[in-house]
Motif scaffolding. Structure first.
Motif, PDB file in Angstrom:
ATOM      1  N   LYS A 199      12.689  14.518   1.478  1.00  0.00           N
ATOM      2  CA  LYS A 199      12.531  15.961   1.896  1.00  0.00           C
ATOM      3  C   LYS A 199      11.210  16.429   1.519  1.00  0.00           C
ATOM      4  O   LYS A 199      10.645  15.945   0.555  1.00  0.00           O
ATOM      5  N   TRP A 200      10.898  17.377   2.263  1.00  0.00           N
ATOM      6  CA  TRP A 200       9.371  18.155   1.995  1.00  0.00           C
ATOM      7  C   TRP A 200       9.365  18.837   0.485  1.00  0.00           C
ATOM      8  O   TRP A 200       8.504  18.746  -0.008  1.00  0.00           O
ATOM      9  N   TYR A 201      10.658  19.255   0.035  1.00  0.00           N
ATOM     10  CA  TYR A 201      10.593  19.632  -1.262  1.00  0.00           C
ATOM     11  C   TYR A 201      10.401  18.918  -2.323  1.00  0.00           C
ATOM     12  O   TYR A 201      10.150  19.504  -3.563  1.00  0.00           O
ATOM     13  N   MET A 202      10.305  17.655  -2.080  1.00  0.00           N
ATOM     14  CA  MET A 202      10.044  16.697  -3.205  1.00  0.00           C
ATOM     15  C   MET A 202       8.731  16.681  -3.639  1.00  0.00           C
ATOM     16  O   MET A 202       8.529  16.316  -4.806  1.00  0.00           O
ATOM     17  N   TRP A 203       7.839  17.252  -2.695  1.00  0.00           N
ATOM     18  CA  TRP A 203       6.522  17.254  -3.147  1.00  0.00           C
ATOM     19  C   TRP A 203       6.464  18.029  -4.325  1.00  0.00           C
ATOM     20  O   TRP A 203       5.533  18.087  -5.261  1.00  0.00           O
ATOM     21  N   LEU A 204       7.169  19.155  -4.560  1.00  0.00           N
ATOM     22  CA  LEU A 204       7.079  20.462  -5.246  1.00  0.00           C
ATOM     23  C   LEU A 204       7.826  19.954  -6.997  1.00  0.00           C
ATOM     24  O   LEU A 204       7.590  20.419  -7.751  1.00  0.00           O
ATOM     25  N   LEU A 205       8.450  18.678  -6.815  1.00  0.00           N
ATOM     26  CA  LEU A 205       9.229  18.345  -7.915  1.00  0.00           C
ATOM     27  C   LEU A 205       8.235  17.586  -8.852  1.00  0.00           C
ATOM     28  O   LEU A 205       7.760  16.434  -8.268  1.00  0.00           O
ATOM     29  N   PRO A 206       8.354  17.690 -10.121  1.00  0.00           N
ATOM     30  CA  PRO A 206       7.477  16.663 -10.989  1.00  0.00           C
ATOM     31  C   PRO A 206       8.060  15.259 -11.199  1.00  0.00           C
ATOM     32  O   PRO A 206       9.462  15.148 -10.982  1.00  0.00           O
ATOM     33  N   ASN A 207       7.471  14.367 -11.472  1.00  0.00           N
ATOM     34  CA  ASN A 207       7.935  13.033 -11.748  1.00  0.00           C
ATOM     35  C   ASN A 207       8.995  12.839 -12.616  1.00  0.00           C
ATOM     36  O   ASN A 207       9.924  12.174 -12.614  1.00  0.00           O
ATOM     37  N   LEU A 261      15.200  11.465 -12.567  1.00  0.00           N
ATOM     38  CA  LEU A 261      16.683  11.625 -12.889  1.00  0.00           C
ATOM     39  C   LEU A 261      17.465  11.854 -11.669  1.00  0.00           C
ATOM     40  O   LEU A 261      18.476  11.760 -11.742  1.00  0.00           O
ATOM     41  N   LEU A 262      16.872  11.909 -10.530  1.00  0.00           N
ATOM     42  CA  LEU A 262      17.597  12.265  -9.317  1.00  0.00           C
ATOM     43  C   LEU A 262      18.173  11.039  -8.476  1.00  0.00           C
ATOM     44  O   LEU A 262      17.199   9.906  -8.747  1.00  0.00           O
ATOM     45  N   PRO A 263      19.398  10.859  -7.943  1.00  0.00           N
ATOM     46  CA  PRO A 263      19.668   9.512  -7.235  1.00  0.00           C
ATOM     47  C   PRO A 263      18.712   9.249  -6.041  1.00  0.00           C
ATOM     48  O   PRO A 263      18.432  10.302  -5.513  1.00  0.00           O
ATOM     49  N   LYS A 264      18.555   8.051  -5.836  1.00  0.00           N
ATOM     50  CA  LYS A 264      17.878   7.693  -4.342  1.00  0.00           C
ATOM     51  C   LYS A 264      18.328   6.611  -3.547  1.00  0.00           C
ATOM     52  O   LYS A 264      19.153   5.757  -3.924  1.00  0.00           O
ATOM     53  N   LYS A 265      18.110   6.726  -2.308  1.00  0.00           N
ATOM     54  CA  LYS A 265      18.436   5.751  -1.488  1.00  0.00           C
ATOM     55  C   LYS A 265      17.617   5.220  -0.615  1.00  0.00           C
ATOM     56  O   LYS A 265      16.835   5.659  -0.032  1.00  0.00           O
ATOM     57  N   TYR A 266      17.165   3.752  -1.060  1.00  0.00           N
ATOM     58  CA  TYR A 266      15.817   3.173  -0.354  1.00  0.00           C
ATOM     59  C   TYR A 266      16.304   2.229   0.880  1.00  0.00           C
ATOM     60  O   TYR A 266      17.361   1.622   0.707  1.00  0.00           O
ATOM     61  N   GLY A 267      15.327   2.072   1.760  1.00  0.00           N
ATOM     62  CA  GLY A 267      15.639   1.020   2.807  1.00  0.00           C
ATOM     63  C   GLY A 267      14.636   0.336   2.889  1.00  0.00           C
ATOM     64  O   GLY A 267      13.462   0.748   2.718  1.00  0.00           O
ATOM     65  N   LEU A 268      14.594  -1.077   3.276  1.00  0.00           N
ATOM     66  CA  LEU A 268      13.717  -2.097   3.593  1.00  0.00           C
ATOM     67  C   LEU A 268      13.791  -2.110   5.086  1.00  0.00           C
ATOM     68  O   LEU A 268      14.749  -2.467   5.450  1.00  0.00           O
ATOM     69  N   TYR A 269      12.567  -2.028   5.781  1.00  0.00           N
ATOM     70  CA  TYR A 269      12.560  -1.877   7.118  1.00  0.00           C
ATOM     71  C   TYR A 269      11.422  -3.195   7.841  1.00  0.00           C
ATOM     72  O   TYR A 269      10.402  -3.187   6.912  1.00  0.00           O
ATOM     73  N   ALA A 270      11.621  -3.648   8.833  1.00  0.00           N
ATOM     74  CA  ALA A 270      10.790  -4.366   9.403  1.00  0.00           C
ATOM     75  C   ALA A 270       9.686  -3.383  10.181  1.00  0.00           C
ATOM     76  O   ALA A 270      10.075  -2.099  10.311  1.00  0.00           O
ATOM     77  N   SER A 271       8.664  -3.892  10.694  1.00  0.00           N
ATOM     78  CA  SER A 271       7.448  -3.012  11.334  1.00  0.00           C
ATOM     79  C   SER A 271       8.324  -2.373  12.603  1.00  0.00           C
ATOM     80  O   SER A 271       7.686  -1.431  12.844  1.00  0.00           O
ATOM     81  N   ASN A 272       9.305  -2.876  13.108  1.00  0.00           N
ATOM     82  CA  ASN A 272       9.869  -2.356  14.405  1.00  0.00           C
ATOM     83  C   ASN A 272      10.885  -1.203  13.772  1.00  0.00           C
ATOM     84  O   ASN A 272      11.731  -0.719  14.720  1.00  0.00           O
ATOM     85  N   ASN A 273      10.951  -0.899  12.508  1.00  0.00           N
ATOM     86  CA  ASN A 273      11.821  -0.016  12.020  1.00  0.00           C
ATOM     87  C   ASN A 273      13.492  -0.555  11.808  1.00  0.00           C
ATOM     88  O   ASN A 273      14.375   0.147  11.670  1.00  0.00           O
ATOM     89  N   GLN A 274      13.540  -1.645  11.809  1.00  0.00           N
ATOM     90  CA  GLN A 274      14.802  -2.398  11.906  1.00  0.00           C
ATOM     91  C   GLN A 274      15.245  -2.556  10.471  1.00  0.00           C
ATOM     92  O   GLN A 274      14.328  -2.931   9.601  1.00  0.00           O
ATOM     93  N   ALA A 283       0.600  -1.287  -0.144  1.00  0.00           N
ATOM     94  CA  ALA A 283       0.161  -0.211   0.040  1.00  0.00           C
ATOM     95  C   ALA A 283       0.832   1.222  -0.160  1.00  0.00           C
ATOM     96  O   ALA A 283       1.978   1.300   0.837  1.00  0.00           O
ATOM     97  N   HIS A 284       0.642   2.232  -0.989  1.00  0.00           N
ATOM     98  CA  HIS A 284       1.412   3.214  -1.030  1.00  0.00           C
ATOM     99  C   HIS A 284       0.986   4.318   0.222  1.00  0.00           C
ATOM    100  O   HIS A 284      -0.378   4.658   0.175  1.00  0.00           O
ATOM    101  N   MET A 285       1.974   4.851   0.817  1.00  0.00           N
ATOM    102  CA  MET A 285       1.512   6.075   1.867  1.00  0.00           C
ATOM    103  C   MET A 285       1.796   7.309   1.165  1.00  0.00           C
ATOM    104  O   MET A 285       2.728   7.423   0.432  1.00  0.00           O
ATOM    105  N   PRO A 286       0.775   8.223   1.343  1.00  0.00           N
ATOM    106  CA  PRO A 286       1.054   9.765   0.827  1.00  0.00           C
ATOM    107  C   PRO A 286       2.426  10.187   1.305  1.00  0.00           C
ATOM    108  O   PRO A 286       2.818  10.132   2.630  1.00  0.00           O
ATOM    109  N   ALA A 287       3.284  10.613   0.198  1.00  0.00           N
ATOM    110  CA  ALA A 287       4.846  10.905   0.794  1.00  0.00           C
ATOM    111  C   ALA A 287       5.211  11.815  -0.630  1.00  0.00           C
ATOM    112  O   ALA A 287       4.716  11.451  -1.619  1.00  0.00           O
ATOM    113  N   PRO A 288       6.265  12.635  -0.314  1.00  0.00           N
ATOM    114  CA  PRO A 288       6.746  13.273  -1.439  1.00  0.00           C
ATOM    115  C   PRO A 288       7.522  12.169  -2.501  1.00  0.00           C
ATOM    116  O   PRO A 288       7.668  12.558  -3.673  1.00  0.00           O
ATOM    117  N   THR A 289       8.166  10.948  -1.902  1.00  0.00           N
ATOM    118  CA  THR A 289       8.689  10.246  -3.070  1.00  0.00           C
ATOM    119  C   THR A 289       8.101   8.777  -2.337  1.00  0.00           C
ATOM    120  O   THR A 289       7.442   8.632  -1.666  1.00  0.00           O
TER     121      THR A 289
END
Length: 267
Positions: free
Chosen positions: A117-125, A130-143, A89-95
């Protein structure tokens, strides 16, 4: 959090965004009227009105879903890596921010941007793509369970790391052949071909296998068992199903592919 709480939070965020959009509409109207700029007024306020209307509709839809979903009964402590079916399920977020639920509606994990970052709301898809990203996979306890680094530009190259930040593989997209289909290869830490990728760009349904033909996971939208539909009210909720043969490293790689395929989406 569970899926019932997800609907409540989504409704709340949608209401706030709607209020902000309509407030900006009012202030813009006042500014144009006071400065006698009525000629350009409507073309300026239409985007604010559209955004506000969409999020207001989302508020009412998710408010109703929250009321309709029964109380979630937890099924006990199960390791994240033991869950076979995950609903996304997608959570409302800037990215990108994707919550991962078990079929009973219980939250077990999350795939999200580590530098949101909050300013990502303002940037078009088109720009965020084109921007670099760093994603994390987390358990429900934020591990932190794994991390993924998506590089600059139109060439999709995602590096895959485990919880100790050890590099375990890389997904490289064949951009020349990815106009209609997503085409590429996942290579392991020895730079050997690991998983071939050839799936529809619409991301409605696909399977992931290794080069020996072993099925690792499948992804689908638009269908779910009837009993799940009593809890998950959005019929297009993506379902990620892992094979019983899939090991931890393969699962980590699959989540990296999901981050790679979805990393330009705003929610």
């Amino acid at each position: 959090m569970d899926i019932k709480e997800y609907y409540r939070k989504t409704a709340r965020i949608s209401f706030i965004v709607s209020c902000i959009s309509f407030t900006l509409t009012i202030f813009t109207l006042i500014y144009f009227i006071l400065n006698d700029l009525q000629r350009d007024m409507f073309s300026t306020i239409i985007p604010f009105v559209c955004v506000g209307s969409v999020y207001l509709a989302s508020f009412f839809i998710n408010k109703k879903r929250y009321k309709d979903v029964p109380a979630i009964i937890k099924s006990g402590n199960v390791s994240f890596w033991e869950v076979q079916d995950l609903l996304m399920a997608h959570m409302p977020a800037p990215t990108l921010r994707v919550l991962l639920f078990k079929p009973n509606g219980e939250l077990v994990g999350e795939l999200r941007d580590q530098n949101m970052k909050w300013y990502m709301w303002l940037l078009p898809n088109q720009l965020t793509l084109l921007l670099p990203k760093k994603y994390g996979l987390y358990a429900s306890n934020n591990q932190l369970l794994a991390s993924y680094s998506v590089g600059w530009g139109i060439v999709n190259k995602t590096k895959i790391f485990d919880e100790t930040n050890t590099w375990i593989g890389t997904y490289e997209e064949d951009w020349k052949n990815s106009m209609i289909k997503i085409t590429g290869t996942v290579k392991n830490h020895l730079d050997e071909p690991w998983m071939p990728i050839q799936i529809s760009g619409f991301l409605q349904q696909f399977s992931i296998k290794d080069f020996d033909g072993k099925k690792i996971a499948s992804f689908q939208k638009g269908w779910m068992p009837l009993q799940w539909g009593k809890i998950f009210k959005e019929i297009n909720t993506p379902i990620l199903t892992f094979s019983e043969l899939a090991d931890k490293r393969e699962r980590i790689a699959v989540f990296g592919l999901c981050a790679s395929f979805m990393h330009h989406n705003k929610n």
